[in-house]
Design a protein around this motif. Structure first.
Motif, PDB file in Angstrom:
ATOM      1  N   HIS A 122       0.866  -1.180   0.000  1.00  0.00           N
ATOM      2  CA  HIS A 122       0.000   0.000   0.000  1.00  0.00           C
ATOM      3  C   HIS A 122       0.898   1.224   0.000  1.00  0.00           C
ATOM      4  CE1 HIS A 122      -3.057   2.891   1.192  1.00  0.00           C
ATOM      5  NE2 HIS A 122      -3.977   1.954   1.047  1.00  0.00           N
ATOM      6  N   ASP A 123       0.666   2.151  -0.920  1.00  0.00           N
ATOM      7  CA  ASP A 123       1.562   3.304  -1.060  1.00  0.00           C
ATOM      8  C   ASP A 123       1.505   4.281   0.113  1.00  0.00           C
ATOM      9  OD1 ASP A 123      -0.960   4.282  -1.717  1.00  0.00           O
ATOM     10  OD2 ASP A 123      -0.257   5.417  -3.456  1.00  0.00           O
ATOM     11  N   ARG A 124       0.555   4.149   1.019  1.00  0.00           N
ATOM     12  CA  ARG A 124       0.462   5.066   2.162  1.00  0.00           C
ATOM     13  C   ARG A 124       0.919   4.439   3.476  1.00  0.00           C
ATOM     14  NH1 ARG A 124      -2.290   9.815   1.562  1.00  0.00           N
ATOM     15  NH2 ARG A 124      -0.819  10.361   3.199  1.00  0.00           N
ATOM     16  N   GLY A 126       3.909   3.708   4.531  1.00  0.00           N
ATOM     17  CA  GLY A 126       5.125   4.333   5.047  1.00  0.00           C
ATOM     18  C   GLY A 126       4.899   5.640   5.783  1.00  0.00           C
ATOM     19  N   ASP A 127       3.924   6.446   5.329  1.00  0.00           N
ATOM     20  CA  ASP A 127       3.698   7.728   6.008  1.00  0.00           C
ATOM     21  C   ASP A 127       2.527   7.676   6.985  1.00  0.00           C
ATOM     22  OD1 ASP A 127       1.872   7.645   3.830  1.00  0.00           O
ATOM     23  OD2 ASP A 127       1.764   9.818   3.739  1.00  0.00           O
ATOM     24  N   TYR A 128       1.759   6.612   6.960  1.00  0.00           N
ATOM     25  CA  TYR A 128       0.687   6.369   7.932  1.00  0.00           C
ATOM     26  C   TYR A 128      -0.160   7.628   8.147  1.00  0.00           C
ATOM     27  CZ  TYR A 128      -0.664   2.440  10.914  1.00  0.00           C
ATOM     28  OH  TYR A 128      -1.275   1.332  11.440  1.00  0.00           O
ATOM     29  N   PRO A 129      -0.963   8.025   7.154  1.00  0.00           N
ATOM     30  CA  PRO A 129      -1.755   9.254   7.277  1.00  0.00           C
ATOM     31  C   PRO A 129      -2.791   9.151   8.398  1.00  0.00           C
ATOM     32  CG  PRO A 129      -2.511   7.963   5.413  1.00  0.00           C
ATOM     33  CD  PRO A 129      -1.268   7.284   5.929  1.00  0.00           C
ATOM     34  N   THR A 130      -3.406  10.275   8.744  1.00  0.00           N
ATOM     35  CA  THR A 130      -4.406  10.264   9.803  1.00  0.00           C
ATOM     36  C   THR A 130      -5.481   9.217   9.492  1.00  0.00           C
ATOM     37  OG1 THR A 130      -5.557  12.095   8.727  1.00  0.00           O
ATOM     38  CG2 THR A 130      -4.095  12.646  10.557  1.00  0.00           C
ATOM     39  N   GLY A 131      -5.829   8.447  10.512  1.00  0.00           N
ATOM     40  CA  GLY A 131      -6.831   7.396  10.371  1.00  0.00           C
ATOM     41  C   GLY A 131      -6.295   6.093   9.816  1.00  0.00           C
ATOM     42  N   ALA A 132      -5.058   6.058   9.365  1.00  0.00           N
ATOM     43  CA  ALA A 132      -4.496   4.806   8.839  1.00  0.00           C
ATOM     44  C   ALA A 132      -4.667   3.705   9.874  1.00  0.00           C
ATOM     45  CB  ALA A 132      -3.026   4.983   8.481  1.00  0.00           C
ATOM     46  N   THR A 133      -5.065   2.522   9.404  1.00  0.00           N
ATOM     47  CA  THR A 133      -5.354   1.415  10.313  1.00  0.00           C
ATOM     48  C   THR A 133      -4.756   0.123   9.789  1.00  0.00           C
ATOM     49  OG1 THR A 133      -7.409   2.478  11.002  1.00  0.00           O
ATOM     50  CG2 THR A 133      -7.206   0.127  11.445  1.00  0.00           C
ATOM     51  N   ILE A 158      -6.904   3.221   4.737  1.00  0.00           N
ATOM     52  CA  ILE A 158      -6.887   4.632   5.102  1.00  0.00           C
ATOM     53  C   ILE A 158      -8.292   5.195   4.892  1.00  0.00           C
ATOM     54  CG2 ILE A 158      -4.424   4.920   4.635  1.00  0.00           C
ATOM     55  CD1 ILE A 158      -5.238   6.333   1.993  1.00  0.00           C
ATOM     56  N   PRO A 159      -8.677   6.215   5.645  1.00  0.00           N
ATOM     57  CA  PRO A 159     -10.049   6.724   5.544  1.00  0.00           C
ATOM     58  C   PRO A 159     -10.479   7.158   4.149  1.00  0.00           C
ATOM     59  CG  PRO A 159      -9.030   7.555   7.529  1.00  0.00           C
ATOM     60  CD  PRO A 159      -7.957   6.846   6.752  1.00  0.00           C
TER      61      PRO A 159
END
Length: 164
Positions: A122-124, A126-133, A158-159
């Motif tokens: 998953h491309d996100r 690594g940065d674990y954006p808000t709400g990442a689960t 992610i949300p």
């Protein structure tokens, strides 16, 4: 026993009052919507915790409430801006079989990366954006036996994938 960890970064917080102390920032509208969507996603995928470990920050507490899981979520001050080692220490004292931990970046992104054997594709992640689960399983007798690089990824979301 298989232990399941649901590792969530708090939802999007409000910056409407820039002078507000970081610990006290609430969620913004998007954050509230994301928390509800994440709660629906958890229930829909049968990822329902029996214990919650949540940062004491207002935005983390409000994220937890927005999930509507019907469980008590005592504030864990040690999770506020915690480093990965501190997060592992909190997790190793958990008593539930399926534990939801809600925390903050940058610690939570590094914690997630260090816990799993192989990162999700998953491309996100690594940065674990808000709400990442992240949902991960650990084949251990109990949480005290969890160590780095031992988790198997079950799911990651992610949300934006749930609300757009």
């Amino acid at each position: 026993m298989t232990c399941i960890l649901i590792l969530m970064r708090h939802a999007k917080s409000s910056w409407a009052e820039p002078a507000m102390a970081d610990h006290n920032r609430p969620l913004n509208k998007r954050g509230k919507r994301s928390a509800r969507a994440l709660g629906d996603w958890l229930r829909g995928h049968d990822h329902v915790p029996d214990q919650i470990l949540c940062s004491s920050a207002t935005r983390a507490q409000l994220t937890c409430q927005g999930l509507e899981l019907g469980l008590p979520a005592p504030a864990v001050p040690a999770l506020y801006h915690a480093e990965p080692g501190a997060m592992l220490q909190v997790l190793q004292k958990a008593t539930g079989r399926c534990v939801l931990m809600i925390g903050h970046n940058p610690g939570i992104a590094e914690f997630a990366d260090r816990l799993v054997q192989t990162a999700p594709d998953h491309d996100r992640f690594g940065d674990y954006p808000t709400g990442a689960t992240l949902v991960a399983s650990f084949d251990v007798p109990g949480w005290a036996d969890v160590a780095w690089n031992t988790g198997q990824v079950i799911d990651f979301v992610i949300p934006r994938e749930l609300t757009d």
